[in-house]
Scaffold this motif. Structure first.
Motif, PDB file in Angstrom:
ATOM      1  N   ARG A  93      -3.197 -18.951  -2.945  1.00  0.00           N
ATOM      2  CA  ARG A  93      -3.242 -18.302  -1.639  1.00  0.00           C
ATOM      3  C   ARG A  93      -4.628 -17.664  -1.454  1.00  0.00           C
ATOM      4  O   ARG A  93      -5.264 -17.273  -2.427  1.00  0.00           O
ATOM      5  N   PHE A  94      -5.036 -17.549  -0.208  1.00  0.00           N
ATOM      6  CA  PHE A  94      -6.310 -16.930   0.107  1.00  0.00           C
ATOM      7  C   PHE A  94      -6.053 -15.626   0.881  1.00  0.00           C
ATOM      8  O   PHE A  94      -5.344 -15.631   1.888  1.00  0.00           O
ATOM      9  N   GLU A  95      -6.621 -14.549   0.353  1.00  0.00           N
ATOM     10  CA  GLU A  95      -6.469 -13.251   1.002  1.00  0.00           C
ATOM     11  C   GLU A  95      -7.819 -12.821   1.575  1.00  0.00           C
ATOM     12  O   GLU A  95      -8.812 -12.738   0.840  1.00  0.00           O
ATOM     13  N   GLU A  96      -7.855 -12.583   2.879  1.00  0.00           N
ATOM     14  CA  GLU A  96      -9.095 -12.191   3.531  1.00  0.00           C
ATOM     15  C   GLU A  96      -9.551 -10.834   3.000  1.00  0.00           C
ATOM     16  O   GLU A  96      -8.758  -9.884   2.912  1.00  0.00           O
ATOM     17  N   ARG A  97     -10.820 -10.743   2.668  1.00  0.00           N
ATOM     18  CA  ARG A  97     -11.362  -9.465   2.198  1.00  0.00           C
ATOM     19  C   ARG A  97     -11.680  -8.587   3.411  1.00  0.00           C
ATOM     20  O   ARG A  97     -12.063  -9.070   4.463  1.00  0.00           O
ATOM     21  N   LYS A  98     -11.545  -7.270   3.239  1.00  0.00           N
ATOM     22  CA  LYS A  98     -11.871  -6.347   4.315  1.00  0.00           C
ATOM     23  C   LYS A  98     -13.379  -6.196   4.399  1.00  0.00           C
ATOM     24  O   LYS A  98     -14.057  -6.127   3.389  1.00  0.00           O
ATOM     25  N   MET A 131     -22.176 -25.638  -6.675  1.00  0.00           N
ATOM     26  CA  MET A 131     -21.072 -24.760  -7.095  1.00  0.00           C
ATOM     27  C   MET A 131     -21.356 -23.306  -6.749  1.00  0.00           C
ATOM     28  O   MET A 131     -20.452 -22.582  -6.302  1.00  0.00           O
ATOM     29  N   LYS A 132     -22.590 -22.854  -6.934  1.00  0.00           N
ATOM     30  CA  LYS A 132     -22.906 -21.462  -6.616  1.00  0.00           C
ATOM     31  C   LYS A 132     -22.796 -21.182  -5.119  1.00  0.00           C
ATOM     32  O   LYS A 132     -22.369 -20.101  -4.709  1.00  0.00           O
ATOM     33  N   ARG A 133     -23.153 -22.162  -4.299  1.00  0.00           N
ATOM     34  CA  ARG A 133     -23.014 -21.988  -2.845  1.00  0.00           C
ATOM     35  C   ARG A 133     -21.545 -21.888  -2.465  1.00  0.00           C
ATOM     36  O   ARG A 133     -21.169 -21.072  -1.607  1.00  0.00           O
ATOM     37  N   VAL A 134     -20.688 -22.683  -3.070  1.00  0.00           N
ATOM     38  CA  VAL A 134     -19.254 -22.605  -2.803  1.00  0.00           C
ATOM     39  C   VAL A 134     -18.709 -21.241  -3.239  1.00  0.00           C
ATOM     40  O   VAL A 134     -17.959 -20.588  -2.500  1.00  0.00           O
ATOM     41  N   VAL A 135     -19.070 -20.816  -4.431  1.00  0.00           N
ATOM     42  CA  VAL A 135     -18.601 -19.521  -4.945  1.00  0.00           C
ATOM     43  C   VAL A 135     -19.013 -18.392  -4.010  1.00  0.00           C
ATOM     44  O   VAL A 135     -18.201 -17.516  -3.654  1.00  0.00           O
ATOM     45  N   SER A 136     -20.268 -18.399  -3.581  1.00  0.00           N
ATOM     46  CA  SER A 136     -20.774 -17.352  -2.699  1.00  0.00           C
ATOM     47  C   SER A 136     -20.022 -17.340  -1.377  1.00  0.00           C
ATOM     48  O   SER A 136     -19.587 -16.273  -0.893  1.00  0.00           O
ATOM     49  N   ALA A 137     -19.833 -18.512  -0.784  1.00  0.00           N
ATOM     50  CA  ALA A 137     -19.186 -18.592   0.527  1.00  0.00           C
ATOM     51  C   ALA A 137     -17.712 -18.216   0.457  1.00  0.00           C
ATOM     52  O   ALA A 137     -17.199 -17.517   1.344  1.00  0.00           O
ATOM     53  N   VAL A 138     -17.021 -18.643  -0.598  1.00  0.00           N
ATOM     54  CA  VAL A 138     -15.580 -18.390  -0.701  1.00  0.00           C
ATOM     55  C   VAL A 138     -15.302 -16.941  -1.091  1.00  0.00           C
ATOM     56  O   VAL A 138     -14.526 -16.238  -0.425  1.00  0.00           O
ATOM     57  N   LEU A 139     -15.924 -16.462  -2.157  1.00  0.00           N
ATOM     58  CA  LEU A 139     -15.593 -15.121  -2.653  1.00  0.00           C
ATOM     59  C   LEU A 139     -16.071 -14.010  -1.724  1.00  0.00           C
ATOM     60  O   LEU A 139     -15.483 -12.918  -1.719  1.00  0.00           O
ATOM     61  N   SER A 140     -17.117 -14.250  -0.954  1.00  0.00           N
ATOM     62  CA  SER A 140     -17.566 -13.217  -0.018  1.00  0.00           C
ATOM     63  C   SER A 140     -16.553 -12.998   1.097  1.00  0.00           C
ATOM     64  O   SER A 140     -16.530 -11.934   1.723  1.00  0.00           O
ATOM     65  N   ARG A 141     -15.690 -13.970   1.347  1.00  0.00           N
ATOM     66  CA  ARG A 141     -14.697 -13.877   2.428  1.00  0.00           C
ATOM     67  C   ARG A 141     -13.264 -13.722   1.937  1.00  0.00           C
ATOM     68  O   ARG A 141     -12.435 -13.108   2.624  1.00  0.00           O
TER      69      ARG A 141
END
Length: 501
Positions: free
Chosen positions: A496-501, A456-466
């Motif tokens: 919805r997914f919004e790309e982070r700058k 779960m932490k790997r998913v959180v890191s990968a998703v929220l960083s982007r």
């Protein structure tokens, strides 16, 4: 035919129907349900069937002992408890007196068979002993660096990038279930079903699995078990659908087993996943009964697919509602950007606390039951008769002011953290397993606890960083909590997914 059987079954209940109108308008959230001769609290059970977890949780929160007896038809008794001392009594100190028991085993057998979640005694010990070897540090590192990270980088992130670019609404609950299903099949069986693809291929197995869970859960919670037993005898209605869906599920599991046996027979070179292949370990242990191994496969699919995906769905919703928590998680992720994958996820303390807080409010398994094998007495004085179903209630316990304070309704990861006096670093401070029995406790404590956190932490890191995850429900309302054997969001979780700058 089904209608006729149901009508005949309910004829027995016609005589006390007038009582229903007295209880229908009665508040069951703050009062113990009324019980009547022969039918017990059937009317209250029926009226609250679709919110039974919340209903029993509401009752427990009104009682100083956090324990009550629910009277079922024909003199049956079910004890619900959210008292940590009682939970410890059942799960540890008197473990030998509280087992799955014949009634639970029979009720769940058509789905779980003799799998680890439905087994007692030597059968349970054997599965736990064999499975435990797959959760060493070496295996966990291999799982995170090879299985999880590959699934994230090659499948999950590209799908999210396309969704963000096209402003597409995606069912995150379905996405996470596909992700978790691919993961559990890889680690447990050395097989890649490839369900997490941009085309979102049909999941006939998953649909059959979901249908089986729903029916078996309704069977388990049925106020009048005679109804489903009659339907099973005549193979009609929901019991016919269960037979059909379980046939699909077992065909899939049997296919995995036969392919694995053929792989051994052909002496093919080991796959890179073989060191974390649970099915290979079971087959190499000398177990030749394919039905038994099929039960093992189904149990691990249930554990790996439905639990982590449920937690992550609620997590992404909760951090959207609490942006200050999301900011702190993003700061932690940024601070780990140059750390190797395994060490990164292992040391994500604030994210770990946030996931723990998510499971406090939305435990993946909201209630769990045992059966008393002998007469007994709880620490709070509750008398437990032999054959009584005892249900401990993680969902209710996570909402108790007596256990978590006046802010127990708030999503607050800080309640799990402490600051080291010298280093000023955050450290995770867990609660005892009997106050927080999300992963069970005692001899049956979940073997996959650390694996689940790492995944779960790997998913959180990968998703929220982007990406920023933004709920997109048409009515703008909160997700609706439902519970079968595990928790779900009713109708999925559109985002919805919004790309982070």
């Amino acid at each position: 035919m089904e209608l006729l059987l149901l009508s005949l079954s309910f004829l027995l209940l016609i005589f006390p129907l007038f009582i229903f109108f007295r209880t229908k308008h009665q508040s069951t959230s703050t009062l113990l349900p009324k019980s009547y001769p022969f039918i017990g609290s059937s009317f209250a059970i029926k009226a609250n069937f679709n919110r039974r977890v919340q209903w029993t949780s509401d009752i427990l929160q009104t009682l100083p002992s956090a324990t009550f007896v629910l009277h079922r038809p024909m003199g049956g008794r079910q004890i619900f408890t959210g008292n940590p001392a009682n939970v410890q009594h059942v799960l540890k100190t008197h473990f030998h007196l509280y087992k799955k028991g014949p009634v639970t085993r029979y009720t769940l057998f058509d789905f779980l068979g003799n799998g680890i979640f439905n087994a007692d005694g030597d059968t349970w010990k054997l599965q736990r002993q064999i499975s435990s070897h797959e959760f060493s540090t070496k295996s966990l590192r291999k799982f995170v660096e090879t299985v999880v990270d590959t699934e994230i980088t090659q499948r999950l992130i590209p799908i999210l990038s396309d969704a963000a670019a096209n402003r597409t609404v995606v069912d995150l609950q379905d996405l996470l279930q596909r992700f978790a299903f691919d993961n559990i099949c890889k680690i447990a069986f050395g097989y890649d079903p490839a369900y997490l693809l941009p085309s979102f291929p049909p999941m006939e197995f998953a649909e059959a699995f979901e249908e089986s869970i729903r029916i078996i859960s309704d069977r388990f919670n049925c106020a009048f078990p005679v109804i489903w037993k009659i339907k099973k005898f005549f193979c009609v209605g929901s019991e016919k659908r269960l037979q059909e869906s379980m046939s699909q599920v077992r065909d899939f599991a049997m296919k995995l087993i036969k392919e694995k046996k053929q792989e051994f027979k052909n002496n093919s070179s080991p796959s890179p996943l073989q060191s974390v292949d649970l099915l290979s370990r079971f087959l190499n242990s000398g177990i030749s009964d394919e039905t038994f191994v099929t039960d093992v496969v189904i149990s691990f699919i249930l554990a790996g697919r439905d639990t982590t995906s449920a937690v992550l769905s609620w997590f992404f919703w909760l951090i959207f509602k609490n942006p200050e928590v999301e900011d702190k998680i993003l700061k932690e992720i940024k601070g780990k950007s140059n750390t190797p994958i395994f060490e990164e996820v292992k040391d994500m303390v604030y994210t770990h606390a946030s996931l723990s807080e998510t499971m406090r409010l939305y435990p993946p398994v909201p209630v769990d039951s045992k059966m008393a094998m002998q007469d007994n007495v709880f620490p709070d004085g509750t008398v437990v008769k032999k054959g009584t179903r005892v249900t401990y209630h993680p969902y209710a316990m996570g909402r108790m002011e007596s256990l978590w304070g006046k802010d127990c309704a708030d999503f607050k990861p800080e309640r799990w953290l402490a600051i080291d006096g010298e280093s000023k670093k955050l450290s995770f401070v867990g609660r005892d397993a009997y106050t927080y029995p999300v992963f069970q406790a005692g001899p049956r404590i979940c073997l996959g606890k650390e694996l689940a956190y790492l995944q779960m932490k790997r998913v959180v890191s990968a998703v929220l960083s982007r990406f920023k995850v933004v709920p997109a429900a048409k009515n703008g309302g909160d997700p609706v909590f439902i519970a079968y054997l595990t928790t779900k969001m009713m109708g999925g979780f559109p985002v919805r997914f919004e790309e982070r700058k």
